[in-house]
Design a protein around this motif. Structure first.
Motif, PDB file in Angstrom:
ATOM      1  N   SER A 174       0.829  -1.202   0.000  1.00 62.66           N
ATOM      2  CA  SER A 174       0.000   0.000   0.000  1.00 62.66           C
ATOM      3  C   SER A 174       0.866   1.256   0.000  1.00 62.66           C
ATOM      4  O   SER A 174       1.877   1.333   0.701  1.00 62.66           O
ATOM      5  CB  SER A 174      -0.917   0.000   1.225  1.00 62.66           C
ATOM      6  OG  SER A 174      -1.617   1.224   1.325  1.00 62.66           O
ATOM      7  N   LYS A 175       0.464   2.228  -0.785  1.00 59.29           N
ATOM      8  CA  LYS A 175       1.170   3.513  -0.832  1.00 59.29           C
ATOM      9  C   LYS A 175       0.719   4.437   0.287  1.00 59.29           C
ATOM     10  O   LYS A 175       1.370   5.433   0.578  1.00 59.29           O
ATOM     11  CB  LYS A 175       0.942   4.186  -2.188  1.00 59.29           C
ATOM     12  CG  LYS A 175       1.478   3.391  -3.368  1.00 59.29           C
ATOM     13  CD  LYS A 175       1.203   4.101  -4.664  1.00 59.29           C
ATOM     14  CE  LYS A 175       1.794   3.350  -5.849  1.00 59.29           C
ATOM     15  NZ  LYS A 175       1.221   2.001  -5.994  1.00 59.29           N
ATOM     16  N   ASP A 176      -0.414   4.133   0.900  1.00 61.92           N
ATOM     17  CA  ASP A 176      -0.957   4.967   1.973  1.00 61.92           C
ATOM     18  C   ASP A 176      -0.527   4.378   3.306  1.00 61.92           C
ATOM     19  O   ASP A 176      -0.998   3.319   3.716  1.00 61.92           O
ATOM     20  CB  ASP A 176      -2.484   5.022   1.868  1.00 61.92           C
ATOM     21  CG  ASP A 176      -3.081   6.037   2.837  1.00 61.92           C
ATOM     22  OD1 ASP A 176      -2.300   6.661   3.583  1.00 61.92           O
ATOM     23  OD2 ASP A 176      -4.310   6.199   2.839  1.00 61.92           O
ATOM     24  N   LEU A 183      -9.001   4.660   7.541  1.00 58.08           N
ATOM     25  CA  LEU A 183     -10.245   4.525   8.303  1.00 58.08           C
ATOM     26  C   LEU A 183     -11.249   5.603   7.916  1.00 58.08           C
ATOM     27  O   LEU A 183     -12.464   5.365   7.901  1.00 58.08           O
ATOM     28  CB  LEU A 183      -9.942   4.591   9.799  1.00 58.08           C
ATOM     29  CG  LEU A 183      -9.197   3.389  10.386  1.00 58.08           C
ATOM     30  CD1 LEU A 183      -8.880   3.625  11.856  1.00 58.08           C
ATOM     31  CD2 LEU A 183     -10.020   2.116  10.223  1.00 58.08           C
ATOM     32  N   ALA A 184     -10.740   6.787   7.601  1.00 59.71           N
ATOM     33  CA  ALA A 184     -11.638   7.852   7.147  1.00 59.71           C
ATOM     34  C   ALA A 184     -12.306   7.470   5.834  1.00 59.71           C
ATOM     35  O   ALA A 184     -13.488   7.773   5.605  1.00 59.71           O
ATOM     36  CB  ALA A 184     -10.860   9.153   6.994  1.00 59.71           C
ATOM     37  N   MET A 191     -13.627   2.458   1.107  1.00 61.14           N
ATOM     38  CA  MET A 191     -12.687   1.366   1.358  1.00 61.14           C
ATOM     39  C   MET A 191     -13.280   0.416   2.384  1.00 61.14           C
ATOM     40  O   MET A 191     -13.955   0.843   3.320  1.00 61.14           O
ATOM     41  CB  MET A 191     -11.338   1.918   1.857  1.00 61.14           C
ATOM     42  CG  MET A 191     -10.281   0.864   2.128  1.00 61.14           C
ATOM     43  SD  MET A 191      -8.713   1.571   2.719  1.00 61.14           S
ATOM     44  CE  MET A 191      -8.156   2.420   1.237  1.00 61.14           C
ATOM     45  N   ALA A 192     -13.037  -0.885   2.198  1.00 65.33           N
ATOM     46  CA  ALA A 192     -13.518  -1.880   3.152  1.00 65.33           C
ATOM     47  C   ALA A 192     -12.633  -1.869   4.398  1.00 65.33           C
ATOM     48  O   ALA A 192     -11.483  -1.430   4.366  1.00 65.33           O
ATOM     49  CB  ALA A 192     -13.513  -3.268   2.516  1.00 65.33           C
ATOM     50  N   TYR A 193     -13.190  -2.365   5.518  1.00 69.23           N
ATOM     51  CA  TYR A 193     -12.441  -2.361   6.771  1.00 69.23           C
ATOM     52  C   TYR A 193     -11.203  -3.255   6.691  1.00 69.23           C
ATOM     53  O   TYR A 193     -10.169  -2.947   7.281  1.00 69.23           O
ATOM     54  CB  TYR A 193     -13.349  -2.815   7.919  1.00 69.23           C
ATOM     55  CG  TYR A 193     -14.323  -1.747   8.366  1.00 69.23           C
ATOM     56  CD1 TYR A 193     -13.904  -0.705   9.191  1.00 69.23           C
ATOM     57  CD2 TYR A 193     -15.651  -1.780   7.962  1.00 69.23           C
ATOM     58  CE1 TYR A 193     -14.796   0.284   9.603  1.00 69.23           C
ATOM     59  CE2 TYR A 193     -16.549  -0.794   8.364  1.00 69.23           C
ATOM     60  CZ  TYR A 193     -16.115   0.240   9.187  1.00 69.23           C
ATOM     61  OH  TYR A 193     -16.993   1.214   9.584  1.00 69.23           O
ATOM     62  N   VAL A 194     -11.314  -4.366   5.971  1.00 71.22           N
ATOM     63  CA  VAL A 194     -10.159  -5.255   5.836  1.00 71.22           C
ATOM     64  C   VAL A 194      -9.024  -4.545   5.119  1.00 71.22           C
ATOM     65  O   VAL A 194      -7.852  -4.635   5.511  1.00 71.22           O
ATOM     66  CB  VAL A 194     -10.560  -6.540   5.083  1.00 71.22           C
ATOM     67  CG1 VAL A 194      -9.336  -7.397   4.813  1.00 71.22           C
ATOM     68  CG2 VAL A 194     -11.586  -7.322   5.884  1.00 71.22           C
ATOM     69  N   GLU A 195      -9.342  -3.824   4.055  1.00 70.33           N
ATOM     70  CA  GLU A 195      -8.316  -3.089   3.319  1.00 70.33           C
ATOM     71  C   GLU A 195      -7.730  -1.964   4.154  1.00 70.33           C
ATOM     72  O   GLU A 195      -6.561  -1.606   3.997  1.00 70.33           O
ATOM     73  CB  GLU A 195      -8.906  -2.528   2.028  1.00 70.33           C
ATOM     74  CG  GLU A 195      -9.351  -3.598   1.042  1.00 70.33           C
ATOM     75  CD  GLU A 195      -9.959  -2.989  -0.204  1.00 70.33           C
ATOM     76  OE1 GLU A 195     -10.070  -1.748  -0.258  1.00 70.33           O
ATOM     77  OE2 GLU A 195     -10.317  -3.741  -1.117  1.00 70.33           O
ATOM     78  N   ALA A 196      -8.529  -1.398   5.052  1.00 71.84           N
ATOM     79  CA  ALA A 196      -8.028  -0.317   5.898  1.00 71.84           C
ATOM     80  C   ALA A 196      -7.025  -0.832   6.923  1.00 71.84           C
ATOM     81  O   ALA A 196      -6.008  -0.193   7.190  1.00 71.84           O
ATOM     82  CB  ALA A 196      -9.193   0.377   6.596  1.00 71.84           C
ATOM     83  N   LEU A 197      -7.304  -1.995   7.509  1.00 72.98           N
ATOM     84  CA  LEU A 197      -6.409  -2.547   8.522  1.00 72.98           C
ATOM     85  C   LEU A 197      -5.192  -3.224   7.906  1.00 72.98           C
ATOM     86  O   LEU A 197      -4.084  -3.115   8.423  1.00 72.98           O
ATOM     87  CB  LEU A 197      -7.172  -3.542   9.401  1.00 72.98           C
ATOM     88  CG  LEU A 197      -8.274  -2.950  10.280  1.00 72.98           C
ATOM     89  CD1 LEU A 197      -9.014  -4.048  11.014  1.00 72.98           C
ATOM     90  CD2 LEU A 197      -7.692  -1.945  11.269  1.00 72.98           C
ATOM     91  N   MET A 198      -5.397  -3.949   6.816  1.00 72.68           N
ATOM     92  CA  MET A 198      -4.303  -4.655   6.141  1.00 72.68           C
ATOM     93  C   MET A 198      -4.347  -4.314   4.660  1.00 72.68           C
ATOM     94  O   MET A 198      -4.896  -5.066   3.848  1.00 72.68           O
ATOM     95  CB  MET A 198      -4.427  -6.168   6.355  1.00 72.68           C
ATOM     96  CG  MET A 198      -4.329  -6.585   7.801  1.00 72.68           C
ATOM     97  SD  MET A 198      -4.432  -8.380   7.999  1.00 72.68           S
ATOM     98  CE  MET A 198      -4.243  -8.522   9.775  1.00 72.68           C
ATOM     99  N   PRO A 199      -3.773  -3.186   4.286  1.00 72.32           N
ATOM    100  CA  PRO A 199      -3.930  -2.702   2.907  1.00 72.32           C
ATOM    101  C   PRO A 199      -3.040  -3.405   1.886  1.00 72.32           C
ATOM    102  O   PRO A 199      -3.307  -3.321   0.689  1.00 72.32           O
ATOM    103  CB  PRO A 199      -3.550  -1.225   3.026  1.00 72.32           C
ATOM    104  CG  PRO A 199      -2.573  -1.190   4.158  1.00 72.32           C
ATOM    105  CD  PRO A 199      -3.035  -2.239   5.131  1.00 72.32           C
ATOM    106  N   SER A 200      -1.992  -4.076   2.333  1.00 71.51           N
ATOM    107  CA  SER A 200      -1.048  -4.687   1.395  1.00 71.51           C
ATOM    108  C   SER A 200      -1.355  -6.167   1.202  1.00 71.51           C
ATOM    109  O   SER A 200      -2.059  -6.789   2.003  1.00 71.51           O
ATOM    110  CB  SER A 200       0.388  -4.506   1.894  1.00 71.51           C
ATOM    111  OG  SER A 200       0.696  -3.132   2.047  1.00 71.51           O
TER     112      SER A 200
END
Length: 265
Positions: A174-176, A183-184, A191-200
């Motif tokens: 993830s670049k972010d 989370l915002a 964005m889904a919560y899974v992608e927010a916690l583990m984006p890579s």
């Protein structure tokens, strides 16, 4: 069970005409499909084929002796060592030389006989030397894959090496880097919560078929590429020896080990 590589799937390899197929290792991506590791429509269809100049497997089994500290040696190690080796006897004899007469000699002999009983003895027993199984690490494979070009360095060397490197590296980072920013986005529904916690996305799992056995699922723990290998006039590698450390995803039991031999080739 791992399914065999499709004949229509792209094969990345050097030309090894006349070489026994048992000497060629096949590497391909596998995925967990409802508990079964196999090739799916989501996995990379490519297969990397290469002979191995070095191939070894190492299984580290952790056996420990939990009772080894229960003996007297662990409570007073210096004293027990002196008693077992007989070093303490001259010290006691020197200390008792002040005694005179028959009583002094008798006391010295009695102490000497008593100390001699400890020589050649130990506090180790069957109980405190018993080992118990305390787990194991995943099994590791050390291999060196060989690629060399007869006519096309790109297809015979560089493409298969690049594919192995792709499988070893994370699929996407993830670049972010800000969790709060992601989370915002989840609050906004972007964005889904899974992608927010583990984006890579982690590296893929692979299988290795070699000498009638299929080892899976594996991860590429280490991979090297010699940059001083020979090249052609265009700077393309014409030969590469790629060392790799492959590691099973989990520890193994008897059933998994037996399945390595019976998995479809």
């Amino acid at each position: 069970m791992v399914t065999a590589p499709s004949l229509d799937a792209p094969v990345l390899s050097s030309k090894w005409d006349g070489l026994s197929p048992h000497l060629l290792a096949h590497f391909f991506e596998v995925d967990n499909d409802n508990g079964a590791w196999k090739r799916t429509s989501k996995t990379d269809p490519a297969t990397v084929v290469a002979p191995l100049t070095e191939a070894s497997m190492e299984a580290s089994l952790n056996w420990q002796s939990p009772f080894e500290q229960s003996g007297p040696e662990s409570k007073a190690p210096a004293l027990m060592a002196m008693l077992q080796s007989g070093v303490l006897q001259p010290i006691v004899e020197a200390a008792s030389m002040g005694g005179t007469g028959a009583d002094g000699a008798a006391a010295q002999k009695k102490s000497g006989d008593f100390l001699k009983q400890f020589e050649g003895r130990t506090g180790i027993t069957l109980l405190n030397s018993t080992q118990v199984f305390n787990g194991m690490q995943p099994v590791k494979f050390q291999v060196v894959a060989v690629f060399r070009a007869w006519s096309d360095p790109v297809k015979e060397v560089e493409e298969p090496v690049a594919k192995l490197m792709e499988w070893a590296l994370p699929a996407e980072l993830s670049k972010d880097g800000s969790v709060l920013a992601r989370l915002a986005k989840t609050v906004k529904g972007d964005m889904a919560y899974v992608e927010a916690l583990m984006p890579s996305r982690a590296p893929v799992r692979i299988a290795m078929q070699y000498k009638g056995r299929t080892y899976f699922p594996l991860v590429i723990e280490n991979i090297g590429q010699p940059l001083n290998a020979p090249v052609d006039r265009s700077g393309r590698f014409v030969e590469q020896l790629i060392p790799m450390t492959l590691c099973t995803l989990t520890a193994l039991d008897r059933g998994i080990w037996a399945n390595f031999k019976t998995a479809a080739l």
